[in-house]
Design a protein around this motif. Structure first.
Motif, PDB file in Angstrom:
ATOM      1  N   ALA A 233       0.828  -1.205   0.000  1.00 24.32           N
ATOM      2  CA  ALA A 233       0.000   0.000   0.000  1.00 24.32           C
ATOM      3  C   ALA A 233       0.865   1.260   0.000  1.00 24.32           C
ATOM      4  O   ALA A 233       0.584   2.223  -0.719  1.00 24.32           O
ATOM      5  CB  ALA A 233      -0.932  -0.003   1.204  1.00 24.32           C
ATOM      6  N   ALA A 234       1.933   1.264   0.800  1.00 25.84           N
ATOM      7  CA  ALA A 234       2.817   2.431   0.851  1.00 25.84           C
ATOM      8  C   ALA A 234       3.475   2.671  -0.502  1.00 25.84           C
ATOM      9  O   ALA A 234       3.560   3.811  -0.981  1.00 25.84           O
ATOM     10  CB  ALA A 234       3.869   2.236   1.931  1.00 25.84           C
ATOM     11  N   ALA A 235       3.944   1.603  -1.138  1.00 23.38           N
ATOM     12  CA  ALA A 235       4.571   1.737  -2.451  1.00 23.38           C
ATOM     13  C   ALA A 235       3.555   2.218  -3.490  1.00 23.38           C
ATOM     14  O   ALA A 235       3.880   3.027  -4.368  1.00 23.38           O
ATOM     15  CB  ALA A 235       5.176   0.402  -2.882  1.00 23.38           C
ATOM     16  N   LYS A 236       2.314   1.738  -3.377  1.00 22.51           N
ATOM     17  CA  LYS A 236       1.278   2.119  -4.326  1.00 22.51           C
ATOM     18  C   LYS A 236       0.918   3.593  -4.200  1.00 22.51           C
ATOM     19  O   LYS A 236       0.784   4.306  -5.207  1.00 22.51           O
ATOM     20  CB  LYS A 236       0.022   1.259  -4.099  1.00 22.51           C
ATOM     21  CG  LYS A 236      -1.063   1.456  -5.139  1.00 22.51           C
ATOM     22  CD  LYS A 236      -0.607   0.973  -6.499  1.00 22.51           C
ATOM     23  CE  LYS A 236      -1.726   1.052  -7.530  1.00 22.51           C
ATOM     24  NZ  LYS A 236      -1.268   0.629  -8.876  1.00 22.51           N
ATOM     25  N   VAL A 237       0.753   4.084  -2.972  1.00 21.38           N
ATOM     26  CA  VAL A 237       0.425   5.500  -2.786  1.00 21.38           C
ATOM     27  C   VAL A 237       1.570   6.383  -3.280  1.00 21.38           C
ATOM     28  O   VAL A 237       1.348   7.415  -3.929  1.00 21.38           O
ATOM     29  CB  VAL A 237       0.090   5.796  -1.311  1.00 21.38           C
ATOM     30  CG1 VAL A 237      -0.133   7.286  -1.099  1.00 21.38           C
ATOM     31  CG2 VAL A 237      -1.148   5.022  -0.876  1.00 21.38           C
ATOM     32  N   HIS A 238       2.801   5.993  -2.989  1.00 22.45           N
ATOM     33  CA  HIS A 238       3.984   6.706  -3.479  1.00 22.45           C
ATOM     34  C   HIS A 238       3.915   6.832  -5.005  1.00 22.45           C
ATOM     35  O   HIS A 238       4.179   7.897  -5.573  1.00 22.45           O
ATOM     36  CB  HIS A 238       5.237   5.926  -3.053  1.00 22.45           C
ATOM     37  CG  HIS A 238       6.539   6.544  -3.443  1.00 22.45           C
ATOM     38  ND1 HIS A 238       7.326   7.243  -2.558  1.00 22.45           N
ATOM     39  CD2 HIS A 238       7.225   6.545  -4.621  1.00 22.45           C
ATOM     40  CE1 HIS A 238       8.429   7.654  -3.165  1.00 22.45           C
ATOM     41  NE2 HIS A 238       8.390   7.243  -4.425  1.00 22.45           N
ATOM     42  N   GLU A 239       3.521   5.736  -5.654  1.00 20.55           N
ATOM     43  CA  GLU A 239       3.463   5.708  -7.116  1.00 20.55           C
ATOM     44  C   GLU A 239       2.316   6.553  -7.670  1.00 20.55           C
ATOM     45  O   GLU A 239       2.522   7.356  -8.593  1.00 20.55           O
ATOM     46  CB  GLU A 239       3.308   4.264  -7.595  1.00 20.55           C
ATOM     47  CG  GLU A 239       3.184   4.135  -9.107  1.00 20.55           C
ATOM     48  CD  GLU A 239       2.921   2.715  -9.560  1.00 20.55           C
ATOM     49  OE1 GLU A 239       3.048   2.454 -10.769  1.00 20.55           O
ATOM     50  OE2 GLU A 239       2.580   1.866  -8.713  1.00 20.55           O
ATOM     51  N   ILE A 240       1.116   6.406  -7.124  1.00 15.65           N
ATOM     52  CA  ILE A 240      -0.038   7.089  -7.721  1.00 15.65           C
ATOM     53  C   ILE A 240       0.014   8.601  -7.506  1.00 15.65           C
ATOM     54  O   ILE A 240      -0.529   9.363  -8.313  1.00 15.65           O
ATOM     55  CB  ILE A 240      -1.380   6.516  -7.213  1.00 15.65           C
ATOM     56  CG1 ILE A 240      -1.539   6.685  -5.705  1.00 15.65           C
ATOM     57  CG2 ILE A 240      -1.539   5.071  -7.618  1.00 15.65           C
ATOM     58  CD1 ILE A 240      -2.874   6.165  -5.177  1.00 15.65           C
ATOM     59  N   LEU A 241       0.700   9.053  -6.463  1.00 23.02           N
ATOM     60  CA  LEU A 241       0.858  10.489  -6.263  1.00 23.02           C
ATOM     61  C   LEU A 241       2.014  11.051  -7.092  1.00 23.02           C
ATOM     62  O   LEU A 241       2.123  12.262  -7.261  1.00 23.02           O
ATOM     63  CB  LEU A 241       1.090  10.811  -4.780  1.00 23.02           C
ATOM     64  CG  LEU A 241      -0.150  11.213  -3.973  1.00 23.02           C
ATOM     65  CD1 LEU A 241      -1.143  10.064  -3.903  1.00 23.02           C
ATOM     66  CD2 LEU A 241       0.249  11.646  -2.565  1.00 23.02           C
ATOM     67  N   GLY A 242       2.870  10.170  -7.604  1.00 18.49           N
ATOM     68  CA  GLY A 242       4.020  10.620  -8.381  1.00 18.49           C
ATOM     69  C   GLY A 242       5.165  11.095  -7.515  1.00 18.49           C
ATOM     70  O   GLY A 242       5.916  12.007  -7.900  1.00 18.49           O
ATOM     71  N   CYS A 243       5.330  10.481  -6.336  1.00 18.81           N
ATOM     72  CA  CYS A 243       6.392  10.895  -5.423  1.00 18.81           C
ATOM     73  C   CYS A 243       7.767  10.489  -5.954  1.00 18.81           C
ATOM     74  O   CYS A 243       7.894   9.543  -6.735  1.00 18.81           O
ATOM     75  CB  CYS A 243       6.192  10.266  -4.041  1.00 18.81           C
ATOM     76  SG  CYS A 243       4.661  10.778  -3.229  1.00 18.81           S
TER      77      CYS A 243
END
Length: 331
Positions: A233-243
């Motif tokens: 989940a942490a990796a996914k949120v990082h990705e979808i926000l474009g971090c």
């Protein structure tokens, strides 16, 4: 040739003191790693800041926290000046700072989040907008600034009456019982899961930054299924926000009715603290990366808002580091 790095710290948000501590620690670590380092305490005087950035550094290390430092504002200025800087760019920073927007994107990606509503301070000062217990927190602050739990039997509203004069927005969420978890991500790769056990109350600003107030357990002793879910989940949120670079996501894990329980994503921090008590350095150390190595990696992975794609970063040698699993440890 030695790279010149300017560390931006301090600023004028509620997190100024934490930023100063983070910035000084990072500056010292970068000097140890062989960089030429200049420290700049950022004020509201943008002309003075621009003057302090002359001569132009190779990289800006952004150690600012809170409003104006990690919400896209300073990132926009760095883009206008054509400077390379650490951590996320304008859009990712602005999205991540707005807790409700982040939760919406996470939910759309299939990640479980607590039910919540955004309300003006005036309303929260006058009534309960959710059944108690609930959590109230500023919509766009970090470091647990202002966060409070309103429990059954507590006297009065979540905010004092004088808050009725404020136009600030607050996020009010259902209270999730259970445990506090956090996960660091480096260029898309989740590092580890840490459980945070405050010795008194919940994980407040004081518990976060006062030595001895909170026990850190890394790796978190939770079911493997939940551990992996938190990493993903942490990796996914990082990705979808474009971090870019480093981020840290916070979760609640409700196992009060027994395992495996349920995991809830709360928020993401695009510029996590880098103090002696901070969680990203602790997780990196658990994986075998020293603090100077971590700071150097952040500098070398710095990108501008016109960021390289993941494939370009990999080809340039800026991929997420390959950590060695500590012997005898498991989730």
């Amino acid at each position: 040739m030695t790279k010149r790095v300017t560390v931006l710290m301090g600023g004028f948000s509620a997190e100024r003191e934490v930023s100063l501590t983070s910035g000084r620690a990072c500056a010292d670590a970068l000097r140890e790693a062989g960089y030429e380092v200049k420290e700049v305490d950022v004020s509201r005087d943008m002309a003075a800041l621009i003057a302090a950035l002359d001569p132009k550094p190779d990289v800006i290390f952004n150690a600012l926290h809170g409003r104006w430092g990690e919400d896209g504002c300073i990132q926009g200025l760095m883009d206008m000046l054509g400077l390379r800087y650490t951590h996320s760019g304008v859009l990712a920073s602005a999205l991540a700072m707005n807790k409700d927007r982040t939760k919406t994107l996470a939910a759309e990606a299939g990640i479980t989040v607590p039910h919540g509503v955004v309300v003006p301070a005036q309303r929260l000062a006058g009534e309960d907008v959710l059944p108690r217990p609930y959590v109230a927190k500023p919509l766009d602050e970090g470091s647990s600034v202002g966060v409070q739990i309103v429990d059954v039997g507590d006297n009065g509203p979540a905010l004092p009456a004088d808050s009725a004069d404020s136009d600030d927005l607050w996020l009010v969420e259902e209270y999730i019982p259970g445990r506090e978890l956090t996960v660091s991500v480096m260029n898309g790769k989740a590092i580890a899961v840490t459980e945070l056990r405050p010795k008194v109350g919940f994980y407040t600003y004081e518990a976060k930054y006062t030595e001895g107030k909170t026990e850190h357990i890394v790796p978190a002793q939770i079911p493997e299924k939940i551990y992996e879910e938190a990493l993903n989940a942490a990796a996914k949120v990082h990705e979808i926000l474009g971090c870019h670079g480093v981020s840290r996501s916070d979760f609640r894990y409700d196992d009060t009715k027994g395992a495996p329980g349920k995991l809830y994503f709360l928020e993401i921090n695009t510029q996590p603290g880098m103090t002696a008590l901070s969680l990203v350095p602790e997780q990196a150390a658990y994986k075998g990366m020293s603090f100077p190595e971590l700071c150097a990696w952040i500098v070398e992975s710095a990108v501008s808002e016109s960021a390289m794609s993941k494939s370009e970063m990999t080809e340039s040698g800026i991929a997420a580091p390959e950590f060695v699993e500590p012997a005898g440890e498991s989730a």
